[in-house]
Design an enzyme around this catalytic site. Structure first.
Site, PDB file in Angstrom:
ATOM      1  NE  ARG A   1     -55.780   6.678 -16.918  1.00 48.16           N
ATOM      2  CZ  ARG A   1     -56.987   6.951 -17.067  1.00 48.16           C
ATOM      3  NH1 ARG A   1     -57.518   7.354 -18.360  1.00 48.16           N
ATOM      4  NH2 ARG A   1     -57.880   6.389 -16.132  1.00 48.16           N
TER       5      ARG A   1
ATOM      6  CE1 TYR B   1     -33.156   5.227 -29.768  1.00 51.51           C
ATOM      7  CE2 TYR B   1     -35.638   5.215 -29.472  1.00 51.51           C
ATOM      8  CZ  TYR B   1     -34.184   4.962 -29.091  1.00 51.51           C
ATOM      9  OH  TYR B   1     -34.013   4.464 -27.676  1.00 51.51           O
TER      10      TYR B   1
ATOM     11  CG  ASP C   1     -37.764  11.783 -33.423  1.00 53.75           C
ATOM     12  OD1 ASP C   1     -37.359  12.817 -32.775  1.00 53.75           O
ATOM     13  OD2 ASP C   1     -37.608  10.548 -32.990  1.00 53.75           O
TER      14      ASP C   1
ATOM     15  CE  LYS D   1     -32.156  10.576 -26.083  1.00 57.20           C
ATOM     16  NZ  LYS D   1     -33.675   9.851 -26.017  1.00 57.20           N
TER      17      LYS D   1
HETATM   18  C1  LIG Z   1     -34.253  10.789 -32.226  1.00 64.24           C
HETATM   19  C2  LIG Z   1     -34.875   9.724 -31.040  1.00 64.24           C
HETATM   20  N1  LIG Z   1     -36.259   9.636 -31.011  1.00 64.24           N
HETATM   21  C3  LIG Z   1     -36.796   8.964 -29.931  1.00 64.24           C
HETATM   22  C4  LIG Z   1     -36.320   8.400 -29.092  1.00 64.24           C
HETATM   23  C5  LIG Z   1     -37.157   7.756 -27.906  1.00 64.24           C
HETATM   24  O1  LIG Z   1     -37.231   8.424 -26.981  1.00 64.24           O
HETATM   25  P1  LIG Z   1     -37.302   7.986 -25.284  1.00 64.24           P
HETATM   26  O2  LIG Z   1     -35.797   7.420 -24.992  1.00 64.24           O
HETATM   27  O3  LIG Z   1     -37.526   9.462 -24.350  1.00 64.24           O
HETATM   28  O4  LIG Z   1     -38.537   7.074 -25.143  1.00 64.24           O
HETATM   29  C6  LIG Z   1     -35.026   8.778 -28.746  1.00 64.24           C
HETATM   30  C7  LIG Z   1     -34.077   7.990 -27.491  1.00 64.24           C
HETATM   31  O5  LIG Z   1     -32.908   7.857 -27.669  1.00 64.24           O
HETATM   32  C8  LIG Z   1     -34.224   9.336 -29.642  1.00 64.24           C
HETATM   33  O6  LIG Z   1     -32.803   9.689 -29.767  1.00 64.24           O
END
Ligand SMILES: Cc1ncc(COP(=O)(O)O)c(C=O)c1O
Length: 380
Positions: free
Chosen positions: A46, A98, A170, A195
């Protein structure tokens, strides 16, 4: 060294024991210690794992950071960053973020006494007015989801720092190939590695990268205490995906730009949202902030919910699914899928119309993808 060279070599040095050019996947949960109360580089999985460390090293290099941390998902990474805050602190977030980030901010962090407010980060005057004396973290996304809005990262870093707050970005949509927020003044970069970093729709993961060693230590303390770490197999797959990140992203962007132009000319398409088009409101900032291309996500509008549903259900190569950033092209209808949890009025107020369609453009031949959209649009 260029980014695509670092993506292959940094963190991926050959295995010193065997000479293997691909490092083994370390599955061990625990590590023999040099003595009681003495600690080697790794002691418990961990806290740290060599396969995860390799990925963290690569991503930190691509994002120009001092170090990175890999998590079980993008949301685990985002949550860790927000745990830097304490009860009474405030987060200011952009509106084009998101949906899962919105849910974490609004429905989980409030229980810890952390208040979150949203304001349009594309409108700096309004965004600045939303800062408070208690604001400790500013959270933005550029390009935003699903309208591909563009936020000026450097200007937001100045605003945040003027208020004694950190700026977190992000960077999932842009990837470090196109935008490196730490170089533009941001303090924290977050990725859903699910992604583009993973790139093949077979990994769930998240990453944080920072440029301050002290901040990295604080985040590692939280990560180790809360435990949402990335598993070794996922870290290996993600490292493998990153080796082709730049090639994939640049090619996907080329196809996305061609499809955006095709859609802009199509009689059934009312509007196209793509920062590479000169009439996109964020085009000038994107041209400055993004490195030679405008991303591989394209949104467009047709006339109403039913028409959009016929299009997304009518494609053959674009698969009807949420997520994005992988080699296979995906299509989705935000009103019924990724943004279905919004109240309709709220959704419309954010500009997410019933007829909006979002494409994640993959690596298939552009001509095949255009033909697929053409036959699906005939059903609109
Ligand atoms: C722009 C963006 N940020 C964060 C996330 C969250 O990531 P995760 O699905 O890997 O937890 C997503 C998921 O679709 C996303 O598109």
């Amino acid at each position: 060294m260029h980014l695509r060279t670092r993506a292959i070599h940094v963190g991926n040095e050959h295995d010193p024991q065997t000479g293997a050019v691909v490092r083994p996947i370390h599955l061990a949960a625990t590590y023999v210690q040099p003595g009681a109360g003495e600690w080697g580089e790794f002691d418990y999985a961990r806290t740290g794992n060599p396969t995860r460390k390799a990925l963290e090293t690569t991503v930190a290099s691509l994002e120009s950071g001092v170090g990175g941390l890999a998590f079980a998902s993008g949301m685990a990474a985002t949550h860790c960053a927000t745990m830097l805050l304490e009860a009474g602190d405030h987060i200011l977030a952009g509106t084009d973020i998101y949906g899962g980030t919105y849910r974490l901010f609004k429905k989980i962090l409030d229980r810890a006494g952390i208040e979150v407010s949203l304001a349009p980060s594309t409108d700096l005057g309004t965004f600045q007015k939303a800062l408070r004396a208690e604001t400790r973290l500013v959270w933005i996304e550029s390009p935003g989801n699903p309208l591909l809005s563009i936020t000026d990262i450097r200007a937001c870093a100045d605003l945040a720092h003027g208020h004694g707050a950190l700026l977190a970005v992000d960077n999932t949509f842009a990837t470090p190939v196109l935008t490196r927020p730490l170089e533009l003044g941001a303090d924290v970069v977050m990725h859903s590695a699910t992604k583009y970093l993973g790139g093949h729709s077979d990994v769930l993961g998240g990453v944080l990268v920072v440029k301050d060693a002290e901040l990295l230590k604080r985040l590692h303390f939280i990560q180790n205490a809360t435990g949402g770490v990335m598993a070794p197999l996922e870290a290996f797959l993600c490292s493998r995906g990153i080796k082709t990140l730049e090639l994939r992203v640049r090619e996907q962007c080329r196809t996305a730009a061609a499809l955006a132009q095709f859609l802009a000319r199509h009689p059934r398409v009312l509007r196209v949202h793509y920062p590479g088009l000169p009439d996109h409101p964020g085009h000038q900032i994107a041209a400055r902030q993004m490195d030679g291309a405008f991303g591989a996500i394209v949104s467009f509008e047709v006339d109403g919910l039913a028409a959009a549903k016929r299009v997304v259900q009518g494609t053959r190569l674009f698969q009807l699914a949420v997520s994005l950033g992988a080699v296979e092209s995906l299509i989705e209808q935000p009103a019924l899928m990724s943004h279905a949890s919004y109240d309709r009025a709220d959704r419309l107020a954010h500009g997410i119309t019933d007829g909006l369609i979002r494409l994640s453009v993959g690596l298939e031949a552009p001509e095949d993808l255009q033909q697929d959209l053409e036959q699906a649009l005939a059903k609109a």
